[in-house]
Design a protein around this motif. Structure first.
Motif, PDB file in Angstrom:
ATOM      1  N   VAL A 142       0.837  -1.194   0.000  1.00  0.00           N
ATOM      2  CA  VAL A 142       0.000   0.000   0.000  1.00  0.00           C
ATOM      3  C   VAL A 142       0.876   1.250   0.000  1.00  0.00           C
ATOM      4  O   VAL A 142       2.002   1.240   0.494  1.00  0.00           O
ATOM      5  N   TRP A 143       0.328   2.327  -0.529  1.00  0.00           N
ATOM      6  CA  TRP A 143       1.024   3.606  -0.531  1.00  0.00           C
ATOM      7  C   TRP A 143       0.867   4.263   0.823  1.00  0.00           C
ATOM      8  O   TRP A 143      -0.224   4.310   1.379  1.00  0.00           O
ATOM      9  N   VAL A 144       1.961   4.761   1.370  1.00  0.00           N
ATOM     10  CA  VAL A 144       1.973   5.440   2.659  1.00  0.00           C
ATOM     11  C   VAL A 144       2.278   6.910   2.383  1.00  0.00           C
ATOM     12  O   VAL A 144       3.248   7.237   1.706  1.00  0.00           O
ATOM     13  N   ASN A 145       1.443   7.789   2.906  1.00  0.00           N
ATOM     14  CA  ASN A 145       1.619   9.242   2.705  1.00  0.00           C
ATOM     15  C   ASN A 145       1.689   9.620   1.230  1.00  0.00           C
ATOM     16  O   ASN A 145       2.334  10.585   0.863  1.00  0.00           O
ATOM     17  N   GLN A 193       4.742   0.762   0.875  1.00  0.00           N
ATOM     18  CA  GLN A 193       5.092  -0.135   1.986  1.00  0.00           C
ATOM     19  C   GLN A 193       5.382  -1.506   1.404  1.00  0.00           C
ATOM     20  O   GLN A 193       4.507  -2.184   0.897  1.00  0.00           O
ATOM     21  N   TRP A 194       6.641  -1.919   1.482  1.00  0.00           N
ATOM     22  CA  TRP A 194       7.141  -3.136   0.841  1.00  0.00           C
ATOM     23  C   TRP A 194       7.220  -4.297   1.820  1.00  0.00           C
ATOM     24  O   TRP A 194       7.156  -5.457   1.440  1.00  0.00           O
ATOM     25  N   PHE A 195       7.381  -3.990   3.121  1.00  0.00           N
ATOM     26  CA  PHE A 195       7.602  -5.021   4.127  1.00  0.00           C
ATOM     27  C   PHE A 195       6.435  -5.114   5.087  1.00  0.00           C
ATOM     28  O   PHE A 195       5.714  -4.150   5.322  1.00  0.00           O
ATOM     29  N   ASN A 196       6.288  -6.287   5.680  1.00  0.00           N
ATOM     30  CA  ASN A 196       5.235  -6.554   6.654  1.00  0.00           C
ATOM     31  C   ASN A 196       5.763  -6.204   8.044  1.00  0.00           C
ATOM     32  O   ASN A 196       6.571  -6.938   8.613  1.00  0.00           O
ATOM     33  N   MET A 197       5.304  -5.092   8.586  1.00  0.00           N
ATOM     34  CA  MET A 197       5.796  -4.640   9.888  1.00  0.00           C
ATOM     35  C   MET A 197       5.375  -5.590  11.021  1.00  0.00           C
ATOM     36  O   MET A 197       5.995  -5.596  12.079  1.00  0.00           O
ATOM     37  N   ALA A 198       4.353  -6.409  10.787  1.00  0.00           N
ATOM     38  CA  ALA A 198       3.918  -7.383  11.796  1.00  0.00           C
ATOM     39  C   ALA A 198       4.944  -8.505  11.973  1.00  0.00           C
ATOM     40  O   ALA A 198       4.848  -9.296  12.912  1.00  0.00           O
ATOM     41  N   ALA A 199       5.933  -8.572  11.089  1.00  0.00           N
ATOM     42  CA  ALA A 199       6.982  -9.595  11.196  1.00  0.00           C
ATOM     43  C   ALA A 199       8.036  -9.227  12.232  1.00  0.00           C
ATOM     44  O   ALA A 199       8.942 -10.010  12.498  1.00  0.00           O
TER      45      ALA A 199
END
Length: 174
Positions: free
Chosen positions: A126-129, A134-140
């Protein structure tokens, strides 16, 4: 003429100036009495400039002209130039802010969350700002616990690859 090259390479380092969390190490010292230096092997991983795969292609095609007479004069000596480059992504090390590990360092490494893929599939990006993808899964990743350095190794992730095509059309006039 056509020129092409492919390079498969690997660059490993134990830290570089101004990168890798200011070139600090997860383990602060080897032995406080006999060897009071950081253990550089705790920061071993891909160099900041490591690009595993590099491919370059360049070509120039020259038109001999079509037919004869005026048609040949108009269609000859045209050239098409092509440059095509492909590179794999750069090694990235996730970091957190704050001094949770109580080391006095502003940035630290997070913990890896088992079973969670750190890469997002193409349909999940998804596009941020409105200006970055957003290329990576921050939940990881999870915040490192108080007093502990995270277990993410240097260069744990690979950023997106790069490709570029340059095309030129020109005519030699003498």
């Amino acid at each position: 003429s056509v020129n092409a090259n492919y390079t498969l390479s690997e660059c490993i380092s134990e830290g570089e100036p101004s990168t890798d969390i200011g070139n600090t190490f997860p383990v602060p010292i080897i032995d406080g009495v006999s060897n009071p230096r950081p253990d550089p092997s705790t920061n071993r991983g891909p160099c900041a400039a490591d690009r595993r795969h590099n491919f370059n292609l360049s070509s120039v095609l020259l038109s001999p002209g079509l037919g004869g007479g005026f048609l040949r004069t108009v269609t000859r000596d045209w050239q098409v130039g092509l440059i095509y480059q492909v590179r794999s992504g750069t090694a990235l090390t996730p970091s957190t802010t704050g001094d949770t590990a109580l080391t006095g360092l502003g940035q630290q490494r997070p913990m890896i969350v088992d079973g969670v893929d750190p890469y997002l599939s193409e349909d999940q990006r998804v596009w941020v700002n409105n200006n970055s993808l957003q290329w990576f899964n921050m939940a990881a990743f999870a915040q490192n616990p108080a007093g502990l350095w995270g277990n993410v190794p240097k260069g744990y992730l690979r950023g997106p690859g790069f490709w570029n095509v340059d095309l030129a059309l020109s005519r030699n006039v003498m």
